[in-house]
Scaffold this active site. Structure first.
Site, mmCIF file in Angstrom:
data_model
loop_
_atom_site.group_PDB
_atom_site.id
_atom_site.type_symbol
_atom_site.label_atom_id
_atom_site.label_comp_id
_atom_site.label_asym_id
_atom_site.label_seq_id
_atom_site.Cartn_x
_atom_site.Cartn_y
_atom_site.Cartn_z
ATOM 1 N N ASP A 194 0.885 -1.368 -0.083
ATOM 2 C CA ASP A 194 -0.056 0.019 -0.103
ATOM 3 C C ASP A 194 0.919 1.172 -0.065
ATOM 4 O O ASP A 194 2.151 1.272 0.337
ATOM 5 C CB ASP A 194 -0.790 0.068 1.106
ATOM 6 C CG ASP A 194 -1.565 1.378 1.247
ATOM 7 O OD1 ASP A 194 -2.244 1.708 0.642
ATOM 8 O OD2 ASP A 194 -1.390 1.778 2.564
ATOM 9 N N ASP A 236 -0.239 5.080 0.919
ATOM 10 C CA ASP A 236 -0.750 6.329 2.062
ATOM 11 C C ASP A 236 -0.799 5.366 3.368
ATOM 12 O O ASP A 236 -1.542 4.547 3.494
ATOM 13 C CB ASP A 236 -1.781 6.912 1.503
ATOM 14 C CG ASP A 236 -1.911 7.771 0.344
ATOM 15 O OD1 ASP A 236 -0.449 8.434 0.091
ATOM 16 O OD2 ASP A 236 -2.747 7.788 -0.254
ATOM 17 N N LYS A 284 -8.247 -4.177 -3.298
ATOM 18 C CA LYS A 284 -7.020 -4.389 -3.403
ATOM 19 C C LYS A 284 -7.101 -5.989 -3.379
ATOM 20 O O LYS A 284 -5.920 -6.498 -3.970
ATOM 21 C CB LYS A 284 -6.437 -3.969 -2.414
ATOM 22 C CG LYS A 284 -6.276 -2.474 -2.515
ATOM 23 C CD LYS A 284 -5.320 -1.784 -1.133
ATOM 24 C CE LYS A 284 -5.302 -0.178 -1.313
ATOM 25 N NZ LYS A 284 -4.250 0.264 -0.692
ATOM 26 N N ASP A 316 -2.138 -0.787 6.131
ATOM 27 C CA ASP A 316 -2.411 -0.099 7.170
ATOM 28 C C ASP A 316 -3.831 0.366 7.444
ATOM 29 O O ASP A 316 -4.335 0.628 8.590
ATOM 30 C CB ASP A 316 -1.669 1.044 7.313
ATOM 31 C CG ASP A 316 -2.269 2.352 6.516
ATOM 32 O OD1 ASP A 316 -2.353 2.115 5.321
ATOM 33 O OD2 ASP A 316 -2.342 3.364 6.995
ATOM 34 N N ASP A 365 -7.069 -1.982 2.801
ATOM 35 C CA ASP A 365 -6.074 -2.791 2.587
ATOM 36 C C ASP A 365 -6.849 -4.492 3.028
ATOM 37 O O ASP A 365 -6.290 -5.213 2.928
ATOM 38 C CB ASP A 365 -5.056 -2.585 3.571
ATOM 39 C CG ASP A 365 -4.281 -1.459 3.093
ATOM 40 O OD1 ASP A 365 -4.317 -1.353 1.835
ATOM 41 O OD2 ASP A 365 -3.777 -0.345 3.652
#
Length: 236
Positions: free
Chosen positions: A23, A25, A162, A185, A189
């Site tokens: 990931d 950000d 994702k 995070d 995700d």
């Protein structure tokens, strides 16, 4: 050859992991979205194939790929569009998300963000928290859903996440789920953490992601990558 227990697990990790999915950000960046220099260096030291999967747009991820300097897949818009072997592949359309955002902007605080001009399969927006129940219900009635990246809200098509992106890469590479390490995070995700791959997260991750992770680093906002890669013996 005889191996101690520790050496056995090192051997298993290094022979199993063929793809590291990151990931962006909150995983490579801090709260202000400034990328961690340590994260960049960790990726550059990694010999295993790397992929980026983000809610952000393809031009942003392409820039990261070029300037970080790695040769791997990039999946943007939460798996909606990808750059695979220098070919752009689009898996979903933006008609539904775009129409939905236009409609709800008329009677809620929802407002689109700048990067929507580059989105091809989704829309992103901000809105007051107390209106999210209404927005979520209306999205569901149109076979859409809302996901929170921790930085913005995303309007996605059913099946666009994702996890979809990770499955695509597994098929392309002809590898197994246990050959993949995912690192993320936040809420968007969770779909890739639920696949049964190896998984890790930074210390700033949501409690749900921490519960889903095989390894939780004590370091945060990109500084965790060296720690995670060492834990899985991908770098020394």
């Amino acid at each position: 050859m005889f191996m101690t227990k520790d050496l056995f697990f090192v051997y298993i990790f290094t022979t199993m992991i063929k793809l590291v999915v990151l990931d962006v950000d909150g995983t490579l960046t801090d709260k202000s979205r400034m990328i961690s220099v340590n994260a960049v260096n960790a990726i550059r030291n990694l010999k295993t194939k790397v992929a980026l999967v983000s809610g952000n747009v393809l031009p942003v991820l392409y820039g990261l790929k070029i300037y970080i300097g790695f040769d791997g897949y990039i999946f943007a818009e939460n798996g909606g569009i990808a750059l695979i072997n220098n070919n752009i592949e689009k898996f979903f359309e933006k008609d539904g998300p775009e129409s939905f955002l236009n409609d709800i902007s008329g009677y809620t605080s929802a407002r689109g963000i700048l990067t929507n001009r580059w989105r091809e399969t989704s829309m992103a927006f901000t809105a007051n928290h107390d209106e999210m129940d209404i927005i979520d219900r209306e999205a569901a009635s149109r076979d859409l859903y809302i996901v929170d990246s921790g930085f913005t809200l995303h309007i996605l098509n059913k099946g666009q996440d994702k996890g979809f992106a990770v499955k695509k890469m597994i098929d392309i590479m002809n590898i197994d789920y246990n050959n993949v390490l995912v690192i993320g995070d936040s809420q968007n995700d969770e779909s890739m953490f639920s696949l049964g791959t190896l998984s890790a997260c930074p210390g700033n991750a949501s409690e749900k992601i921490k519960e889903m992770s095989n390894y939780v680093s004590g370091k945060c906002y990109g500084d965790e990558l060296f720690d995670v890669f060492r834990h899985f013996d991908l770098i020394h």
